[in-house]
Design an enzyme around this catalytic site. Sequence first.
Site, PDB file in Angstrom:
ATOM      1  N   CYS A   1       0.834  -1.199   0.000  1.00 28.36           N
ATOM      2  CA  CYS A   1       0.000   0.000   0.000  1.00 28.36           C
ATOM      3  C   CYS A   1       0.874   1.257   0.000  1.00 28.36           C
ATOM      4  O   CYS A   1       0.453   2.315  -0.474  1.00 28.36           O
ATOM      5  CB  CYS A   1      -0.953   0.005   1.188  1.00 28.36           C
ATOM      6  SG  CYS A   1      -0.182  -0.365   2.775  1.00 28.36           S
TER       7      CYS A   1
ATOM      8  N   HIS B   1      -1.574   0.596   7.519  1.00 29.13           N
ATOM      9  CA  HIS B   1      -2.052   0.712   6.136  1.00 29.13           C
ATOM     10  C   HIS B   1      -1.855   2.147   5.675  1.00 29.13           C
ATOM     11  O   HIS B   1      -2.001   3.096   6.460  1.00 29.13           O
ATOM     12  CB  HIS B   1      -3.532   0.328   6.059  1.00 29.13           C
ATOM     13  CG  HIS B   1      -4.102   0.421   4.683  1.00 29.13           C
ATOM     14  ND1 HIS B   1      -3.622  -0.333   3.629  1.00 29.13           N
ATOM     15  CD2 HIS B   1      -5.111   1.190   4.182  1.00 29.13           C
ATOM     16  CE1 HIS B   1      -4.313  -0.042   2.541  1.00 29.13           C
ATOM     17  NE2 HIS B   1      -5.219   0.879   2.855  1.00 29.13           N
TER      18      HIS B   1
END
Length: 949
Positions: free
Chosen positions: A74, A517
Amino acid sequence: MFSGAPPKDDHQTAIELSLQESQAEEIELNRALEDRAARVKRKCYEAQGESCSPADWIRQDGWPVGIHNMGNTCWFSAVIQSLFHLPVFRRLVLNYCLSERILEKCKSHSDKRNIAFMQELRCLFALMVGSTRRFVDPSAAVELLREAFRSSEAQQDVSEFTHKLLDWLEDAFQLAANGNSLEDKKENPMVQLFYGTFVAERTHEGKTLSNIEQFGQYPLQVNGFNNLEECLEGAMVEGEIEALHPDQTISSGSKRWFSKLPPVLTFELSRFEFNQSLGRPEKIHKKLEFQEMIYMDRYLHKNNEQTHNRRGEVKRLKEHLTVLQQKLECYRSYGSGPTNYPLADMLQYMLEFACTKPTTLSTNCQSSSQITAPYITHSVFNVCQPHLLTSCLSSVGLLSQCHEPGDAGPFDSSTCQQKHSSSQRMPIYKPFTQCRPPMDAPPHPAPHSVTEEELRFVKTCLQRWRTEMENNMDELKASIDRVSQALEGMYSDNRLCQVPYRLHAVLVHEGQALAGHYWAYIYDHSNQCWMKYNDVIVSESSWEELVRDSYGGMTNASAYCLMYIDDRLPHLIAEDTDDETGQVMQGMDSLPPILGRYVRQDNHWFQQELREWEEQLYQPPQQEPAAPTAASTSTRVPSKKKDESAEPVPQPGPAQEPTGEQGQEPEAELAAFQEEYSRLFELSQEETTAQQDPRLHHALVYFFQNKAPNRVIERTLLEGFTDRNLSFDDRSISIMREARAKLRLIKPEDMDMEEYMQWHDDYSLFRTVFVYLLTGLEQYQHGKVSEALNYLNHAYKDNTMLLRRGEKRGVDQSLIALYRRRCLKELNDNAATLFRSSEVSGVEEGMIIMNEAVIPCMHLMSRPDMISQEDLDTMEAIRSHWCSYLEVDLDDSLQLKLGEFLPRVLDCSTERVVLKDPPTVRSKVPHDLCSRLAAIMESITNTSVVAVK
């Protein structure tokens, strides 16, 4: 653009080299296309758990493309998207070109790696421009980057990755520049775009020492600062270095001044620190504000003298502001004891006490005007402590007159405490049969005797002192406002607002130091809106959502990197235009011809992939072999027996193999069923906490925890594998067909479908309750109390139905009830405030709140099967509050309004209330629910302690 082109005077040589370059480039692109075609049947579903049909893989016209998360990548998506959506950088990458002559000179491993990475980055950017896919595959570029890091499994840090990326890009463009001298490096487009310089100065023994340094991403500390401007001030000016001995020379702290700012200015926010005691890094969740537009003038070296003078003025004003605030605090918190009070209030209390006369309640009914004033005085003195009263009376010489020797008087501490406690909870009396409070109402504290002359003297002094205190406080507040405005406007004049930088992208990290994330918010300059890029999901956002996720302090999400661009340089965000027509080129028209061919070929592969998927999906299953025997029909998904507590999934063995003419059941399909069963069973054994609930992940986890029948669990598992949206390759399609075949073997008499549907309805209702609860808590946190109460009412009502069927069928009821009471109290207070305003519009709005929100909620709370002691106390407090208005002299219209709805407040059981339907709720995707639960619970537990099972 650096392309390594030969001199124009040798035209024939230029043409030949150009042909060689095009051929070499086309060979490389064809090789990349073949590699990508080999990966064409990769997973196309989203990591968030949402299944999608082939139509969901297709890009919408004009909508940006997402980037597939290849597993802990990510960080790649966040940075690449922020760079790609900077048109000037996108043009640099797409038009990057090396001649055959330069390629032959690149012999080192690093040069070959950089060229390969640039080639993959060009392909990736080209697909992001013209692909018909909704998200693209970055695996080729990611693999090259992963090789540069020690571990391919560890999640990379955004700043670490960006440093590496910029280094590789700088080296790659340096090859195109065909030189390594200092002048050549200055001409490097990456250096010109992302790198700046600053001057570091310090004074030592009376001499000023300075040196010039280059920077790319500028690091800023977060701890100790509230906003970006404070971070920059802290980075520019370091503290004084004091000498250890008086005879030693004192060196001043160092100062930094930007001598050259890059067009793209990137700030790296240091949100991680190493905890020495724990021996591990920790994330800093402190709130840090930043603006969409900042002005860098005061940090420039050319403005150092002007900034230095203003910093001195800021220091002086801050010191003066501190003194003013301290003086104001002395008035607001006065006293020498352990508890302090506002001085103006103390003087007002003394004045009210001196003017109060002893009151004896008669048994006759008094008018509302007769009982109003004493009760106001009584309520004021309930908050007055005995020692406070004594000290104030002593100061004006009244203590001996108001408290006779041998008499407890009105200041006996036990008496005051008893009166105070009794006033906290007044008995409810019937408003239409009584015209005054009950006879046991306490008397009001008052002087035993005071002459008119004494009273006049005390009133004069107290009123004059109170006026003086109020005037002094007003002057201090005005001075504080003037100083604050001067501080805010210190750098706001035009002379220091000539270098504007606009926020282009915000990179956000959610999680802790060792895991989390990343996603990015990027400003769409064409449509003038913020967009959120979260791996494959690209959605339109807003500044408010960006602030909520980026400032930090509320949840474990916060900005990690800020990218600003020089607002004076429009070419940074200008799209490509046609040289002849001047029109903006979009999509495939903006690509170089060879990249255009590459994208069209990939789009062709994508269309072929969709056709193959459709053909495989809708191809009728092959005819089953001979009718299965009893052994084959019994080969169902392994399930936990009632008397088993060991491994939930039995290992396959000979006894489990089906018999029949066609041989044994495929092992791959059986292994897939067993693996999914084991995963969900293990998940069901995890503990439910305030921040996570395993039941949100899958219906089978809910069924396991509630001990659903094996036949329900088995059918649910098999139906999960029959979802055609999960058929990505041959193996997936084979598993899907096997699951469908097993479902056909379940006879109607083997399954009670009503029971099966009831279990699934319960789980659907459970998730609906969770959505209502989370949405209600989120609305409450945003100040939308009325909307929050509606959601919480629905959550409580539906959850009660679930809990009747089992303890783990629903959500813990105490959390819903707690925030429902908070919303109810706040709405009732708002309605009462509007009612007391006596304005027609305010009164009407207050009545709407009572009729549409407060009374329906009280009706639900008063049901025998749903009521609790806390709910009873809340409703009693609301009723007492409205009954107290019967003692107030109200206008006729207000009295009429009060008479209309007060009986409904006192007795809600006669009401027939229908709840308003809640608005459409947000997605019930497991990942969304889990992340929202973690975020909201962390937010509310940071402000209040809530016990949740």
